[in-house]
Design a protein around this motif. Structure first.
Motif, mmCIF file in Angstrom:
data_model
loop_
_atom_site.group_PDB
_atom_site.id
_atom_site.type_symbol
_atom_site.label_atom_id
_atom_site.label_comp_id
_atom_site.label_asym_id
_atom_site.label_seq_id
_atom_site.Cartn_x
_atom_site.Cartn_y
_atom_site.Cartn_z
ATOM 1 N N ILE A 16 -9.279 -2.350 -6.477
ATOM 2 C CA ILE A 16 -8.971 -2.921 -5.174
ATOM 3 C C ILE A 16 -8.952 -1.773 -4.165
ATOM 4 O O ILE A 16 -8.448 -0.694 -4.470
ATOM 5 C CB ILE A 16 -7.620 -3.690 -5.190
ATOM 6 C CG1 ILE A 16 -7.383 -4.376 -3.855
ATOM 7 C CG2 ILE A 16 -6.441 -2.796 -5.560
ATOM 8 C CD1 ILE A 16 -8.349 -5.517 -3.590
ATOM 9 N N ALA A 17 -9.542 -2.013 -3.004
ATOM 10 C CA ALA A 17 -9.533 -1.018 -1.931
ATOM 11 C C ALA A 17 -8.602 -1.504 -0.829
ATOM 12 O O ALA A 17 -8.703 -2.643 -0.381
ATOM 13 C CB ALA A 17 -10.942 -0.825 -1.374
ATOM 14 N N CYS A 18 -7.681 -0.646 -0.412
ATOM 15 C CA CYS A 18 -6.763 -0.983 0.675
ATOM 16 C C CYS A 18 -7.575 -1.313 1.928
ATOM 17 O O CYS A 18 -8.470 -0.558 2.293
ATOM 18 C CB CYS A 18 -5.822 0.194 0.939
ATOM 19 S SG CYS A 18 -4.751 -0.083 2.362
ATOM 20 N N PRO A 19 -7.259 -2.445 2.588
ATOM 21 C CA PRO A 19 -8.049 -2.824 3.770
ATOM 22 C C PRO A 19 -7.810 -1.883 4.957
ATOM 23 O O PRO A 19 -8.613 -1.846 5.875
ATOM 24 C CB PRO A 19 -7.568 -4.241 4.082
ATOM 25 C CG PRO A 19 -6.200 -4.321 3.498
ATOM 26 C CD PRO A 19 -6.224 -3.430 2.276
ATOM 27 N N LEU A 20 -6.724 -1.123 4.946
ATOM 28 C CA LEU A 20 -6.429 -0.230 6.070
ATOM 29 C C LEU A 20 -7.087 1.133 5.926
ATOM 30 O O LEU A 20 -7.637 1.672 6.875
ATOM 31 C CB LEU A 20 -4.916 -0.021 6.200
ATOM 32 C CG LEU A 20 -4.076 -1.253 6.494
ATOM 33 C CD1 LEU A 20 -2.611 -0.893 6.530
ATOM 34 C CD2 LEU A 20 -4.511 -1.880 7.811
ATOM 35 N N HIS A 21 -6.996 1.719 4.722
ATOM 36 C CA HIS A 21 -7.418 3.112 4.565
ATOM 37 C C HIS A 21 -8.463 3.326 3.494
ATOM 38 O O HIS A 21 -8.830 4.450 3.211
ATOM 39 C CB HIS A 21 -6.187 3.980 4.260
ATOM 40 C CG HIS A 21 -5.083 3.691 5.200
ATOM 41 N ND1 HIS A 21 -4.038 2.847 4.876
ATOM 42 C CD2 HIS A 21 -4.878 4.079 6.479
ATOM 43 C CE1 HIS A 21 -3.237 2.739 5.916
ATOM 44 N NE2 HIS A 21 -3.719 3.468 6.895
ATOM 45 N N LYS A 22 -8.904 2.221 2.873
ATOM 46 C CA LYS A 22 -9.973 2.270 1.871
ATOM 47 C C LYS A 22 -9.619 3.086 0.635
ATOM 48 O O LYS A 22 -10.492 3.463 -0.133
ATOM 49 C CB LYS A 22 -11.295 2.783 2.471
ATOM 50 C CG LYS A 22 -11.735 2.040 3.718
ATOM 51 C CD LYS A 22 -11.934 0.552 3.479
ATOM 52 C CE LYS A 22 -12.369 -0.181 4.729
ATOM 53 N NZ LYS A 22 -11.351 -1.054 5.280
ATOM 54 N N LYS A 23 -8.334 3.389 0.419
ATOM 55 C CA LYS A 23 -7.927 4.040 -0.830
ATOM 56 C C LYS A 23 -8.113 3.012 -1.938
ATOM 57 O O LYS A 23 -7.807 1.828 -1.758
ATOM 58 C CB LYS A 23 -6.469 4.478 -0.777
ATOM 59 C CG LYS A 23 -6.168 5.446 0.351
ATOM 60 C CD LYS A 23 -6.756 6.808 0.088
ATOM 61 C CE LYS A 23 -6.345 7.778 1.182
ATOM 62 N NZ LYS A 23 -6.868 9.099 1.000
ATOM 63 N N THR A 24 -8.604 3.446 -3.094
ATOM 64 C CA THR A 24 -8.889 2.494 -4.165
ATOM 65 C C THR A 24 -8.009 2.731 -5.384
ATOM 66 O O THR A 24 -7.650 3.871 -5.698
ATOM 67 C CB THR A 24 -10.380 2.552 -4.576
ATOM 68 O OG1 THR A 24 -10.686 3.877 -4.985
ATOM 69 C CG2 THR A 24 -11.284 2.150 -3.424
ATOM 70 N N PHE A 25 -7.670 1.623 -6.043
ATOM 71 C CA PHE A 25 -6.780 1.643 -7.201
ATOM 72 C C PHE A 25 -7.385 0.805 -8.317
ATOM 73 O O PHE A 25 -7.930 -0.266 -8.071
ATOM 74 C CB PHE A 25 -5.411 1.056 -6.830
ATOM 75 C CG PHE A 25 -4.721 1.817 -5.740
ATOM 76 C CD1 PHE A 25 -3.888 2.890 -6.036
ATOM 77 C CD2 PHE A 25 -4.916 1.480 -4.412
ATOM 78 C CE1 PHE A 25 -3.260 3.612 -5.034
ATOM 79 C CE2 PHE A 25 -4.291 2.198 -3.400
ATOM 80 C CZ PHE A 25 -3.471 3.272 -3.705
ATOM 81 N N SER A 26 -7.235 1.291 -9.553
ATOM 82 C CA SER A 26 -7.684 0.531 -10.718
ATOM 83 C C SER A 26 -6.787 -0.695 -10.883
ATOM 84 O O SER A 26 -5.565 -0.586 -10.838
ATOM 85 C CB SER A 26 -7.587 1.398 -11.971
ATOM 86 O OG SER A 26 -7.628 0.582 -13.127
ATOM 87 N N SER A 34 0.856 -1.182 0.000
ATOM 88 C CA SER A 34 0.000 0.000 0.000
ATOM 89 C C SER A 34 0.894 1.234 0.000
ATOM 90 O O SER A 34 1.734 1.380 0.886
ATOM 91 C CB SER A 34 -0.877 0.009 1.258
ATOM 92 O OG SER A 34 -1.458 1.287 1.422
ATOM 93 N N PRO A 35 0.746 2.113 -0.994
ATOM 94 C CA PRO A 35 1.645 3.263 -1.077
ATOM 95 C C PRO A 35 1.446 4.274 0.046
ATOM 96 O O PRO A 35 2.339 5.045 0.342
ATOM 97 C CB PRO A 35 1.322 3.896 -2.432
ATOM 98 C CG PRO A 35 0.017 3.342 -2.840
ATOM 99 C CD PRO A 35 -0.187 2.056 -2.116
ATOM 100 N N GLU A 36 0.296 4.227 0.691
ATOM 101 C CA GLU A 36 0.040 5.238 1.719
ATOM 102 C C GLU A 36 0.837 4.977 2.995
ATOM 103 O O GLU A 36 1.529 5.848 3.501
ATOM 104 C CB GLU A 36 -1.447 5.307 2.044
ATOM 105 C CG GLU A 36 -1.743 6.458 2.983
ATOM 106 C CD GLU A 36 -3.212 6.736 3.132
ATOM 107 O OE1 GLU A 36 -3.555 7.911 3.205
ATOM 108 O OE2 GLU A 36 -4.010 5.783 3.180
ATOM 109 N N LYS A 37 0.756 3.774 3.519
ATOM 110 C CA LYS A 37 1.411 3.481 4.797
ATOM 111 C C LYS A 37 2.550 2.475 4.665
ATOM 112 O O LYS A 37 3.079 2.007 5.657
ATOM 113 C CB LYS A 37 0.388 2.953 5.813
ATOM 114 C CG LYS A 37 -0.677 3.962 6.161
ATOM 115 C CD LYS A 37 -0.135 5.095 7.011
ATOM 116 C CE LYS A 37 -1.268 6.014 7.426
ATOM 117 N NZ LYS A 37 -0.842 7.276 7.955
#
Length: 125
Positions: A83-93, A61-64
């Motif tokens: 896909i949505a990151c399970p930690l922060h719900k950021k989504t990526f194509s 995950s690029p955020e954390k």
């Protein structure tokens, strides 16, 4: 930028030099993901069975900077598999790697092919 993120680079199908045999198709949950290791990379592989398609991206995950994307939620954003990151719900194509929240850099995407009930991920080296 963190050096870990720099290890992950999107590979297009025509750049593939190595088709890495990841696992049997049965090793991946339907409409879910699992993590596969290739060299020093962690790759999230998704069996998006509702679309009858397979996707692979960096697990990072690029955020954390945590290896969690394989445990994210598969979904759809205006017809784009995501896909949505399970930690922060950021989504990526899952097709381009683009961050659909428009606040993070894209993630790396890798080609996937299925042959003889096995999942292969394409790498350029």
């Amino acid at each position: 930028m963190d050096t870990l993120l720099l290890k992950y680079k999107t590979v297009k199908e025509d750049e593939v030099k190595v088709w890495f045999k990841a696992a049997s198709v049965n090793a991946f949950p339907k409409d879910g993901g699992a993590c596969v290791k290739y060299k020093d990379l962690q790759i999230a592989v998704f069996n998006f069975s509702r679309l009858n398609k397979w996707y692979a991206c960096q697990n990072l995950s690029p955020e954390k900077q945590e290896m969690v994307l394989s445990r994210g939620m598969l979904g759809d954003h205006k017809g784009i598999p995501k896909i949505a990151c399970p930690l922060h719900k950021k989504t990526f194509s899952l097709e381009t790697g683009e961050n659909l929240n428009a606040d993070l850099a894209p993630i790396a995407i890798y080609p996937v092919k299925i042959e003889a009930e096995n999942v292969y991920i394409g790498f350029s080296e």
